[in-house]
Design a protein around this motif. Structure first.
Motif, mmCIF file in Angstrom:
data_model
loop_
_atom_site.group_PDB
_atom_site.id
_atom_site.type_symbol
_atom_site.label_atom_id
_atom_site.label_comp_id
_atom_site.label_asym_id
_atom_site.label_seq_id
_atom_site.Cartn_x
_atom_site.Cartn_y
_atom_site.Cartn_z
ATOM 1 N N SER A 52 9.227 5.709 4.450
ATOM 2 C CA SER A 52 8.990 7.033 4.446
ATOM 3 C C SER A 52 10.178 7.522 3.866
ATOM 4 O O SER A 52 11.149 7.524 4.352
ATOM 5 C CB SER A 52 8.398 7.230 6.052
ATOM 6 N N SER A 84 0.566 -1.101 -0.394
ATOM 7 C CA SER A 84 0.107 -0.295 0.139
ATOM 8 C C SER A 84 0.984 1.199 0.137
ATOM 9 O O SER A 84 1.913 1.385 0.366
ATOM 10 C CB SER A 84 -0.718 -0.260 0.992
ATOM 11 N N ALA A 85 0.447 2.064 -0.684
ATOM 12 C CA ALA A 85 1.160 3.059 -0.782
ATOM 13 C C ALA A 85 0.366 4.426 -0.846
ATOM 14 O O ALA A 85 -0.887 4.692 -2.003
ATOM 15 C CB ALA A 85 2.131 2.809 -2.391
ATOM 16 N N GLN A 86 0.867 6.020 -0.351
ATOM 17 C CA GLN A 86 0.178 6.447 -0.472
ATOM 18 C C GLN A 86 1.800 8.114 -0.770
ATOM 19 O O GLN A 86 2.873 7.340 -0.677
ATOM 20 C CB GLN A 86 0.070 7.259 0.164
ATOM 21 N N ALA A 87 1.018 9.059 -2.309
ATOM 22 C CA ALA A 87 2.400 9.951 -2.754
ATOM 23 C C ALA A 87 1.859 10.797 -2.854
ATOM 24 O O ALA A 87 1.079 11.354 -3.292
ATOM 25 C CB ALA A 87 3.427 9.281 -3.733
ATOM 26 N N SER A 88 2.871 11.959 -2.679
ATOM 27 C CA SER A 88 2.390 13.574 -2.911
ATOM 28 C C SER A 88 3.583 14.332 -3.207
ATOM 29 O O SER A 88 4.548 13.657 -3.299
ATOM 30 C CB SER A 88 1.246 13.993 -2.159
ATOM 31 N N GLY A 142 -5.767 3.328 -5.090
ATOM 32 C CA GLY A 142 -6.328 3.246 -3.617
ATOM 33 C C GLY A 142 -6.060 2.915 -3.325
ATOM 34 O O GLY A 142 -7.443 2.398 -2.474
ATOM 35 N N ARG A 143 -5.442 1.088 -3.006
ATOM 36 C CA ARG A 143 -5.750 0.468 -3.051
ATOM 37 C C ARG A 143 -4.136 -0.488 -2.240
ATOM 38 O O ARG A 143 -3.656 -0.301 -2.858
ATOM 39 C CB ARG A 143 -6.564 -0.940 -3.530
ATOM 40 N N ALA A 144 -4.762 -1.522 -1.772
ATOM 41 C CA ALA A 144 -3.253 -2.969 -1.489
ATOM 42 C C ALA A 144 -3.732 -3.346 -2.728
ATOM 43 O O ALA A 144 -4.340 -3.540 -2.872
ATOM 44 C CB ALA A 144 -3.986 -3.750 -0.018
ATOM 45 N N SER A 196 7.335 12.680 -2.088
ATOM 46 C CA SER A 196 7.232 12.515 -0.491
ATOM 47 C C SER A 196 6.474 10.723 -0.780
ATOM 48 O O SER A 196 5.273 10.919 -1.274
ATOM 49 C CB SER A 196 6.788 13.297 -0.432
ATOM 50 N N ALA A 197 6.753 9.700 -0.074
ATOM 51 C CA ALA A 197 6.042 9.036 -0.420
ATOM 52 C C ALA A 197 5.794 8.129 1.009
ATOM 53 O O ALA A 197 7.291 8.241 1.568
ATOM 54 C CB ALA A 197 6.690 7.924 -1.295
ATOM 55 N N SER A 198 4.692 7.031 0.705
ATOM 56 C CA SER A 198 4.705 6.304 2.279
ATOM 57 C C SER A 198 4.639 5.029 1.538
ATOM 58 O O SER A 198 3.073 5.231 1.577
ATOM 59 C CB SER A 198 3.643 7.474 3.011
ATOM 60 N N VAL A 199 4.775 4.045 2.014
ATOM 61 C CA VAL A 199 4.625 3.057 2.042
ATOM 62 C C VAL A 199 4.224 1.791 2.349
ATOM 63 O O VAL A 199 5.277 2.022 4.135
ATOM 64 C CB VAL A 199 5.690 2.037 1.141
ATOM 65 N N MET A 200 3.584 0.788 2.521
ATOM 66 C CA MET A 200 3.241 -0.191 3.707
ATOM 67 C C MET A 200 2.944 -1.712 3.395
ATOM 68 O O MET A 200 2.848 -1.503 2.061
ATOM 69 C CB MET A 200 1.980 -0.376 4.872
#
Lengths: 345, 345, 345, 345
Positions: free
Chosen positions: C226, C191-195, C324-326, C210-214
């Protein structure tokens, strides 16, 4: 310009310097001499240098500089000889264990105008240099107190101790040099106390393994030194400078910086356990600096005078222990010519 | 049992102790005395205690223990008076600035069998207690070297300096007590050097603001103390014990432990800037400990003898500075009765 | 045995590897190739190697191994070519920016039985290796959560960003490899989000800064990453492994470790500001390790499969952001042959 | 003015608040209520308060404010009741485990204009406040990424887990509040993954013990949260804020800060092992802050809306785990009235 080198002494520290010389694009290792022929040829072979005798090196036109890593009792005579031969000289500390012998040696260096650098490697440690930089740039204000804790991982064999000149000349001498370098002012008097807590054999050899020293300058600046021949957690090398505007300290160094947390707490690994791994970078920078001095034909630092004063501090410390009083450095050195020893880095 | 207290002196430190007594379910604050009537009544009122004169407290059947926070020059007489009145006594350090006066005072304490505890609050700091615990549990092996760095955030006014007995009796005295407590063995001799680097007014008042001290025990254990009346970064209070198996150190304390990282590096806030915030917990634990001693009717620690020896070390340090030599503690104290001062915590 | 090397690509990272090869007594640098003739001859000249074309290297009997430091879009074809030529191959990451192209390339490697090592240099950092050692020796128990914070000192130019494959393939890919290496188990989903927070030009180039990942494995182990393209305090590289018995973390690295204390607090210098100084030792150990694999004729690690999986994780992360999903890793890779990728170090 | 308090619930946390109220010169504890009569009378007796029923407190003219420390399922009804009775209300988190119930409760609070503060104690921790101060003063520039690691020393009993509402509502809820507080902007969507690694009984109770969460705001700011119900080294509570100009982090807290060095390395003691010792100071400051709000008649912070949003984030996280996708907070809350929740401290 390429500085052409001969290395005198192919032992442990000689190898370190050979690597530094050959890694430097401004230098070339031309010759290696050692009383043990195999040692000389192995090291020479590794770097494409020749094996030569000291006599041959002395007269060689293709040698600009020598690095002296032979036994201590040969240092002074070699310095004199190569000063007269017009070579630049890097000599491992100490010049000699006897203050008078050092003085007579330095007289020859002065007369010949030779370039002489003494191997106080710690001045070239990046962390200690950063401390010195902070001091020079005024970040701690006027220096007031230097605190040095210096402990070896383990005690040397009693056999070594006998030849070493004792803890003050062998071990504390580095701390004396650091204290002077960081105080930026000559030491006026020395108070010391010493005892045998680590190894009775050291006491039987007439030496101490645990020592505390206080130094004070004419203007009242202090330094304290704490030495032990044993530290179970590694090679403990801390310096701190406290001044009117703040303080700066160098932290201890460890090979890896991880931390393990569990029910017993948070644990970081021990420090380096050997001076050669602790000061790897310092040794490389030291020879780089010497090459720069030779190339620039400027006086080298740390100088012969630095070597002399550090030795005199050691002798004063020993005198302080035996007489139970503060000893003036001038009692040991007599009046010194006014050398400006703090001009450089 | 509830220990019933009278507080002598309602100043800054008196208030700290009043809070500690009233927070303790085993104690009650019954009376407060102070030369300044308003101070006494304000503090008494806050905790539901009575204002009483010292005479009234001396004769009161409802008082078990007194806490002496009056000016230093009244301590010895008050200790003698309340010893004879059969009260348990907690007295802020020092008992007196004069070694002979302390000795005569302690003679009365001995004769009356009074319980006397002297306020060396640092022994009750949780961090220093953890250091002591580590030593007692053998984690550093045999203690060899104690290193203390103790610096005040700022120099006191010259006026205070004149009444203080000088840096060794006023400031280093805490470090002397810590050194003894951690060495676990009596000091044999003291070497000290001192100068004026922070504030000339201190020098004009006949005192020093920068001092270094070395202590050594009969068996050769060392302690070094580094003192300054100024530290721009806060109240610098570090102790370290080095031994045959390892070392233990207490870190400096700050009010908040955050770290800000930016282009200038990683910055943590300064240390506490005041001894009362640095030692808040120590003051509370100190009185708790005194209450426990009174309740258990066991000899208190730190004892009057601890107060005497710390003062003697201060006097020996001063003598060392003026005479430029190591001074035996016995030169100051004369022969001491054999008190077992290290039995407790 | 001496491993004889050709270096393909004489740029920044090529120079680093050339130094590593020539410092290793078990290796020799025979040839250097580069599209820029001057670059090739300068580097070859420095180390006594020859300039050769890639064709000449391919057919040379005196070359055992090649180091591929050419642009990314040439990697896969060169790997295939030298696999078929029977050379051992070290290739800088990534093999290619496209998962399918990597798979077809690795098919050739498998068929030819070539030795292939992919340049995930961080596995060779001494501090991260100490973390891995702590995990392997059971000091943290069963691994449960890996936490990685990885931030660059400054954002790359938008021009670079366009060629880079985007933040996940260019920057996070190292963290994906570290996460797998430390979890010791394959990732199941991402799962990731980025901006875009650092530089709008990066957003205009279609990328994030900028990115966060699980990450989570089949057995439920977690990793979080992070990432930022900017850290004012230097090159921020932290990893931590938390397990059933404890945790282990690698601390950030700085060029000098001093601390300055003043009224503003306690300040340590910023971190390294460049990956090549931060990972100097890692690059040297990486090539040493490759030489050992070639000499021992054992499969190299990190392998081509490691390179493939890290790339697939990057692609899954990108898919996660856009949908927007795993995202399951198997959605990207399809079924993978069962390679035992965790057997080595 | 003196704020007159009634305490509802005399359990563990009720005792903490009773001590805070009675230590505050601006407050008085008038009454204590508890379903267990002995608990109420013991606590009331200790501080000279009365035991009263909730009915009696509701109608009492001598009560200004209530502190609600009763079981969670009574919170919403008590808040409504005392809102209508015109009392100021401090309520331990959560208001309720159900978002709709919280919304209906807050409707009553809004209609009555009652002062309501929700017990997110971490906002009052001195270290976290210093982090917030650094952010507010612009020291890290624009906030970009908040990183929270939050781990309990040990897993709760499965019985507790069943009543707790699950890890996100019980444990992560604090981290959600911290993330919002530090980001300074509402969360837009939540991604979470969770598993059972610590205790199977927790899984059998329908909950998780290990969780990772990513949050992102409308402007693209990130937060990551890493939770575990077990940390062998103590109560692990780290937060870090990374921004355009730098970063600020709060360090973990331990009861004593010493370090022991020996052949195994350098060891510091474990962290606090209990939330009440870790957050002692935070609890005291929280009630002090509530008293200040009541006295100043200003809206309290953290507010009921803060409680609602943190709960909604927990519900969104749970939904994210079960559906494998990023969940918008608005999916859970529906449209929220525009409350300016970040105005205060």
């Amino acid at each position: 310009m390429t500085v052409k080198f001969a290395l005198l002494g192919a032992g442990r520290i000689g190898k370190v310097h050979a690597k530094a010389v050959t890694s430097n694009p401004k230098a070339r290792l031309v010759a290696v001499a050692d009383a043990v022929a195999d040692a000389a040829s192995a090291l020479a072979g590794q770097y494409g240098a020749e094996v030569r005798s000291i006599d041959a090196i002395e007269g060689a036109a293709d040698i600009d500089a020598v690095i002296i890593c032979t036994p201590t009792d040969t240092h002074a005579a070699l310095i004199e000889r190569f000063s007269r031969a017009g070579k630049a000289i890097f000599c491992e500390k100490p010049i000699d264990l006897d203050v008078e012998r050092v003085k007579s040696c330095l007289k020859v260096v002065d007369e010949t105008g030779a370039t002489l650098m003494v191997g106080f490697n710690r001045r070239f440690d990046p962390h200690f240099q950063a401390v010195k930089d902070a001091v020079l740039s005024g970040q701690v204000g006027d220096v007031e107190m230097v605190t040095i804790v210096s402990r070896d991982p383990g005690a040397p064999p009693a056999d070594y101790v006998k030849r070493s000149g004792g803890i003050f000349r062998d071990m504390t001498i580095h701390d004396f040099d650091m204290a002077r370098w960081l105080l930026g002012e000559e030491i006026d008097s020395v108070s010391a106390q010493a005892s045998v807590l680590v190894d009775k054999a050291i006491g039987q050899a007439g030496d101490f393994d645990s020592a505390s020293v206080m130094l004070i300058t004419a203007s009242g600046k202090h330094a304290t030194i704490s030495n032990s021949r044993r530290a179970t957690y590694g090679y403990d090398q801390r310096i701190e400078v406290h001044g009117s505007r703040g303080a700066v300290a160098a932290e201890n160094q460890r090979p890896v910086s991880i931390e393990i947390a569990n029910a017993a707490g948070y644990t970081r690994p021990p420090l380096h356990d050997f001076f050669m791994t602790r000061y790897t970078e310092a040794y490389a920078r030291e020879i780089t600096s010497f090459i720069d001095f030779v190339e620039a034909k400027t006086p080298a630092s740390p100088s012969g005078a630095d070597g002399l004063v550090a030795l005199a501090l050691a002798e004063a410390a020993l005198k302080s222990v035996s007489e139970g009083r503060a000893v003036k450095v001038s009692e040991v050195t007599g009046p010194l010519a006014d050398r400006s020893v703090f001009q450089g880095r």
